[in-house]
Design a protein around this motif. Sequence first.
Motif: not given
Ligand SMILES: Cc1cc2nc3c(=O)[nH]c(=O)nc-3n(C[C@H](O)[C@H](O)[C@H](O)COP(=O)(O)OP(=O)(O)OC[C@H]3O[C@@H](n4cnc5c(N)ncnc54)[C@H](O)[C@@H]3O)c2cc1C
Length: 420
Positions: A35, A44, A50, A225, A384-385, A388-389
Amino acid sequence: MSNARNTVAVIGAGIVGVTTASFLLRKGHEVVLLDPERPGEGTSFGNAGCFNGSSVVPMAMPGTIRNVPNWLADPLGPLSLRLAYLPSLMPWLIRFIRAGRPEKVAAQARALRTLLAHGIETLTPLLQHAGASDLLQRLGHLIVYRTLAGWQKEQAAWKLRADNGITWDEFDGSELRQLDPNLSRAYQKGVLVRENGHTGNPHRLVNSLAAAFARDGGRILRQRVLGFDVVDARLKAVRCEDAAVAADAAVVAAGIWSKPLAAQLGDRLPLETERGYHIMIRAPEVSPRIPVADADGKFVATPMELGLRLAGTVEFAGLTAPPNWRRARVLLEQARLMYPALAGDYAEDRLSTWMGHRPSLPDSLPVIGTARKTRDVVYAFGHGHVGMACAAVTGKTVAEIIAGETPQIEVAAFSPRRFA
Ligand SMILES: Cc1cc2nc3c(=O)[nH]c(=O)nc-3n(C[C@H](O)[C@H](O)[C@H](O)COP(=O)(O)OP(=O)(O)OC[C@H]3O[C@@H](n4cnc5c(N)ncnc54)[C@H](O)[C@@H]3O)c2cc1C
């Protein structure tokens, strides 16, 4: 890919990448987590925290689209759309509307439940191992309604939850006040889902897991990446900005940023950002004990280590448009309607705001499955939403796929090929 001790590159250190990397390490692989940023600084970072097993209701429900004009017209409303972005959004929107048919919605809810039902139990051992059990509390989640008509309107959603084995307790207005005396007297109905949990600090949670992963021998590299070296349908290396990392398998867990990486591997997926905001009040006058969601305003008030976090709203404006901080301020106005004892004005140093990108597919399901060009790359994005869960069960499932095992959950509904 079935031999342990192969090298697996996990792309993205959000909640999904970090849990996946942890489960892979437990299976005996060499794991490198890539990353460009530090762990947990993408979406995240600032979510509502939640861990709701009950979040099985897809965003597109029968009738959702009928609410859109009202939501868009209300300046305090939960949805905003930048008109200039509408043409780019259109293909996703058409799929979203189609996904809202009753029979599709029932299947999507069932699939989501397979990721959500044991989310907390699956994450707990990782948190215990990381010495971070305090970061996940299972105290329930309260959903409140301003009108009984609002509650009635959501009966289809509650039926979907019941159909998926979710139970709850209902409260009328006066019982709600006993439950939380600070809540506005305007609320007429409350629903408590006891199986749900929350974290007081999503960022620290991801970081604690990442630190445990590194302590256990996982490698974390600050690398972006750029692509993949694939020869005869076998992965040889993951290409980064500064180097190539040799790998026998890879996991794309880069949230919203996964789309161009999957496209390189022959999978053009309708991944769209549903931008969301939060505003935090440090040392708030009042705070709930557990997350409270306003069903009409579609935001959540979560008690966090660093203050009261108001999180929510959906904004369609693409990945690169600058944030519209007015959307975060709207959450503050909404919070005052929920908790009238909150102050009217705050010094700026008591407030902080954030915008993040929910990585969303139109059917509200993530993509979990192998790439078209090589089975050595597995996708784990688009939560999506509910990222975390869902993260822990996703991570465990991906580790099972990479180890050549039959996953314990049915993954067909999450296929990358379902949009082809
Ligand atoms: C306002 C809001 C409230 C929410 N509330 C909740 C909740 O209460 N409960 C719940 O379950 N979900 C909730 N969500 C959704 C949840 O936050 C996301 O679904 C989750 O964080 C996605 O996680 P992820 O690991 O897929 O992505 P991310 O956390 O976005 O991680 C992706 C990572 O990839 C890295 N990256 C990007 N491009 C590259 C690359 N080319 N090479 C290497 N690394 C790269 C980024 O730097 C980042 O660190 C909410 C979202 C929002 C916006």
